[in-house]
Design an enzyme around this catalytic site. Structure first.
Site, PDB file in Angstrom:
ATOM      1  N   GLY A  51     -26.726  19.111   6.308  1.00  0.00           N
ATOM      2  CA  GLY A  51     -25.560  20.025   7.162  1.00  0.00           C
ATOM      3  C   GLY A  51     -24.853  20.306   5.815  1.00  0.00           C
ATOM      4  O   GLY A  51     -23.190  21.432   6.264  1.00  0.00           O
ATOM      5  N   LYS A  52     -25.033  20.642   4.575  1.00  0.00           N
ATOM      6  CA  LYS A  52     -23.868  20.207   3.869  1.00  0.00           C
ATOM      7  C   LYS A  52     -23.600  21.891   3.526  1.00  0.00           C
ATOM      8  O   LYS A  52     -22.485  22.503   3.488  1.00  0.00           O
ATOM      9  CB  LYS A  52     -24.464  20.323   2.220  1.00  0.00           C
ATOM     10  CG  LYS A  52     -24.387  18.491   2.206  1.00  0.00           C
ATOM     11  CD  LYS A  52     -24.887  18.284   1.083  1.00  0.00           C
ATOM     12  CE  LYS A  52     -26.376  18.757   0.898  1.00  0.00           C
ATOM     13  NZ  LYS A  52     -27.966  17.889   1.400  1.00  0.00           N
TER      14      LYS A  52
ATOM     15  N   GLN B  87     -29.309  17.303  -1.708  1.00  0.00           N
ATOM     16  CA  GLN B  87     -29.601  15.799  -1.557  1.00  0.00           C
ATOM     17  C   GLN B  87     -28.788  15.284  -1.001  1.00  0.00           C
ATOM     18  O   GLN B  87     -27.699  15.419  -0.748  1.00  0.00           O
ATOM     19  CB  GLN B  87     -30.529  15.300  -2.769  1.00  0.00           C
ATOM     20  CG  GLN B  87     -31.779  16.460  -2.980  1.00  0.00           C
ATOM     21  CD  GLN B  87     -31.853  17.017  -3.856  1.00  0.00           C
ATOM     22  OE1 GLN B  87     -30.885  16.899  -4.988  1.00  0.00           O
ATOM     23  NE2 GLN B  87     -32.424  18.445  -3.607  1.00  0.00           N
TER      24      GLN B  87
ATOM     25  N   ARG C 174     -42.287  20.013   5.828  1.00  0.00           N
ATOM     26  CA  ARG C 174     -42.853  19.113   6.324  1.00  0.00           C
ATOM     27  C   ARG C 174     -41.645  18.680   7.180  1.00  0.00           C
ATOM     28  O   ARG C 174     -40.580  18.256   7.508  1.00  0.00           O
ATOM     29  CB  ARG C 174     -42.267  18.416   5.023  1.00  0.00           C
ATOM     30  CG  ARG C 174     -44.139  18.286   3.991  1.00  0.00           C
ATOM     31  CD  ARG C 174     -43.525  17.584   2.857  1.00  0.00           C
ATOM     32  NE  ARG C 174     -42.420  17.856   2.412  1.00  0.00           N
ATOM     33  CZ  ARG C 174     -41.940  16.308   1.458  1.00  0.00           C
ATOM     34  NH1 ARG C 174     -42.878  15.934   0.902  1.00  0.00           N
ATOM     35  NH2 ARG C 174     -40.698  17.213   0.695  1.00  0.00           N
TER      36      ARG C 174
ATOM     37  N   LEU D 187     -24.314  16.687  16.194  1.00  0.00           N
ATOM     38  CA  LEU D 187     -24.426  15.379  17.334  1.00  0.00           C
ATOM     39  C   LEU D 187     -24.789  15.792  18.316  1.00  0.00           C
ATOM     40  O   LEU D 187     -25.155  15.084  19.515  1.00  0.00           O
ATOM     41  CB  LEU D 187     -22.333  15.842  17.433  1.00  0.00           C
ATOM     42  CG  LEU D 187     -21.798  14.851  18.892  1.00  0.00           C
ATOM     43  CD1 LEU D 187     -22.364  12.968  18.436  1.00  0.00           C
ATOM     44  CD2 LEU D 187     -20.482  14.451  18.808  1.00  0.00           C
TER      45      LEU D 187
HETATM   46  P1  IMP Z   1     -38.185  15.775  -6.069  1.00  0.00           P
HETATM   47  O1  IMP Z   1     -36.495  16.074  -5.732  1.00  0.00           O
HETATM   48  O2  IMP Z   1     -38.952  16.752  -4.855  1.00  0.00           O
HETATM   49  O3  IMP Z   1     -38.567  15.484  -6.598  1.00  0.00           O
HETATM   50  O4  IMP Z   1     -38.650  15.087  -4.315  1.00  0.00           O
HETATM   51  C1  IMP Z   1     -38.301  13.360  -4.869  1.00  0.00           C
HETATM   52  C2  IMP Z   1     -37.505  13.289  -2.766  1.00  0.00           C
HETATM   53  O5  IMP Z   1     -36.344  13.370  -2.554  1.00  0.00           O
HETATM   54  C3  IMP Z   1     -38.956  13.205  -2.288  1.00  0.00           C
HETATM   55  O6  IMP Z   1     -38.369  11.808  -1.375  1.00  0.00           O
HETATM   56  C4  IMP Z   1     -38.503  14.929  -1.303  1.00  0.00           C
HETATM   57  O7  IMP Z   1     -38.767  14.708  -0.048  1.00  0.00           O
HETATM   58  C5  IMP Z   1     -36.313  14.456  -1.510  1.00  0.00           C
HETATM   59  N1  IMP Z   1     -36.072  16.046  -1.209  1.00  0.00           N
HETATM   60  C6  IMP Z   1     -35.388  16.411  -2.253  1.00  0.00           C
HETATM   61  N2  IMP Z   1     -34.586  17.786  -2.229  1.00  0.00           N
HETATM   62  C7  IMP Z   1     -34.276  17.424  -0.579  1.00  0.00           C
HETATM   63  C8  IMP Z   1     -33.718  17.751  -0.367  1.00  0.00           C
HETATM   64  O8  IMP Z   1     -32.740  18.873  -0.480  1.00  0.00           O
HETATM   65  N3  IMP Z   1     -33.375  17.649   1.419  1.00  0.00           N
HETATM   66  C9  IMP Z   1     -34.176  16.241   1.567  1.00  0.00           C
HETATM   67  N4  IMP Z   1     -35.012  15.038   1.200  1.00  0.00           N
HETATM   68  C10 IMP Z   1     -35.397  16.053  -0.270  1.00  0.00           C
END
Ligand code: IMP
Length: 438
Positions: free
Chosen positions: A15-16, A223, A302, A331
């Site tokens: 939730g950033k 992330q 997903r 929450l």
């Molecule tokens: P990539 O960043 O596409 O290479 O994915 C690498 C891992 O980071 C995978 O498990 C993705 O599902 C996860 N990931 C990448 N970006 C996000 C995000 O914004 N939210 C949650 N997981 C992420």
């Protein structure tokens, strides 16, 4: 000054976007410093939903400077579509600035991301398949194409030709004739260059100027700490550093430009993609929480894996980011649970109790959470706007988190809307709020 970094303290999707949007109202500029369109921020405002992938969350506030820093990897097709979509929604993107040093995601990066996952088979990382990893790999290999290259046809063609050669070889087993034509790609990217030229600048200098003038700057992470390439659950991580230290590298400022670091954590945990997730809930309760929290990926759609709050991981995230404040989001999703479980330590396969996050992959993969059970509450929280009005059990839960992590909770999310926010007493003295009052 002041500079405030906003980071994910779990596995992303905390939730950033909402917190950045709230603070952006009071800030002068927002800069994204890593990641790319693997990120997805959903911001709900006045009943309208905005889905951002590359744009800094401050873009919804007219007149804010919104910067895509040098540490971000940019898919220009996605960026130009996002600018167009915002325009259609009546949002003015003229405050956007793009670092000339940011790297471009190229068509071969997307193909390589797909091929890499296919090759790994059952050991796949579960990437977003947006070309993020291959793009950062090219950056490190010094084969990257940067934003500034889009403005020079000769240099662009030459750099693409050099980068393309090894890609053709590695993609050969996956595609008979990969659609990688040098001329077509060069023309396509020159076209993007024309479209974004007006936004390209020396963004580090821009940020120095703002900080030196006493403006308030937000550094927006994507992330989360547990997906950090150095400190996360490698190799099940992203290819950048979502931790606060990367704000300096990815924006071009020094550590002394940062006043505060706010970590965002859900009241529970989620993870998309593969990799260890010690507090994962395996039964129908995870479906219930996924449903209640709308836990499907913003970028890929997903279903997210769901788990109880992991305070071992959160303490670790707090330490590697030097968090000064915690924001606990969603929450409200826990309403209706008789009891709430929280992991405060792990048990290793050999029976040892671990109260720090294990550095060794094999230990982590076999670690089991040791639970603390707290009472739940039944009341819906969506309409509550002050800490005192929260049910006692919810207040105790927040206190428990703050005590175990050792960082004050300044903000609590009780729903997706920006108004569904509780500022706690601890928020008043913080830098971003002080900046607004000044
Ligand atoms: P990539 O960043 O596409 O290479 O994915 C690498 C891992 O980071 C995978 O498990 C993705 O599902 C996860 N990931 C990448 N970006 C996000 C995000 O914004 N939210 C949650 N997981 C992420």
């Amino acid at each position: 000054m002041p500079g405030t970094v906003i980071v994910g303290a779990q596995w992303g999707d905390e939730g950033k976007g909402k917190v950045t949007d709230l603070l952006a109202e009071r800030a002068d500029a927002v800069i994204r410093f890593q990641g790319g369109n693997n990120a997805g921020h959903t911001i709900v405002r006045d009943g309208q939903t905005y889905k951002l992938h590359l744009m800094p969350s401050g873009i919804l506030h007219p007149g804010k400077t919104c910067i895509i820093g040098n540490g971000v990897v940019i898919d220009p097709k996605v960026l130009t579509e996002e600018i167009d979509e915002l325009r259609r929604q009546g949002i003015d993107a003229s405050g956007l600035r793009i670092s000339a040093n940011a790297h471009m995601i190229m068509p071969y990066h997307l193909l390589l991301d797909h091929a890499g996952e296919a090759k790994l088979g059952r050991s796949a990382i579960g990437t977003t398949r947006r070309g993020i990893g291959p793009c950062y790999a090219d950056k490190a290999a010094r084969l990257g194409i940067r934003v500034q290259d889009l403005l020079d046809p000769k240099i662009l063609r030459k750099k693409i030709a050099t980068a393309l050669e090894p890609k053709r070889l590695s993609l050969r087993p996956f595609q008979k004739e990969p659609a990688l034509d040098l001329q077509t790609m060069t023309e396509e990217y020159l076209g993007y260059g024309h479209r974004i030229e007006q936004y390209i600048t020396d963004t580090s200098r821009l940020v120095w100027g703002l900080l030196d003038a006493g403006s308030s700057v937000l550094f927006e992470g994507a992330q989360g700490a547990m997906l950090d390439i150095d400190h996360g659950t490698y190799p099940f991580v992203t290819s950048s550093n979502p931790v606060a230290g990367a704000a300096c590298v990815g924006a071009g400022v020094g550590p002394r430009d940062i006043d505060e670091v706010w970590g965002i954590a859900k009241a529970y945990c989620t993870r998309v993609g593969e990799g260890p997730f010690p507090t994962e809930i395996g039964d129908e309760l995870s479906d219930q929480l996924r449903e209640a929290g709308g836990e499907w990926g913003t970028t890929t759609g997903r279903p997210r894996r769901v788990g109880w709050l992991d305070l071992v991981a959160l303490r670790y995230a707090s330490r590697i980011n030097s968090l000064t404040a915690l924001c606990v989001t969603k929450l409200d999703v826990l309403s209706g649970q008789d009891r709430i479980l929280v992991a405060t330590s792990y048990r290793s396969a050999e029976g040892a109790e671990l109260d720090t996050f294990p550095y060794h992959q094999s230990v982590l993969h076999r670690a089991k959470p040791m639970w603390e059970e707290l009472p739940g509450w039944s009341e819906p929280l969506g309409d509550i706007r002050s800490e005192e009005d929260l049910p006692a059990a919810a207040r105790d839960y927040l206190k428990f988190i703050a005590d175990v992590v050792g960082v004050p909770v300044v903000l609590v999310g009780v729903g997706p809307g920006r108004e569904q926010t509780i500022w706690t007493g601890a928020a008043a003295g913080t830098a971003p709020l002080r900046a607004a009052a000044a």
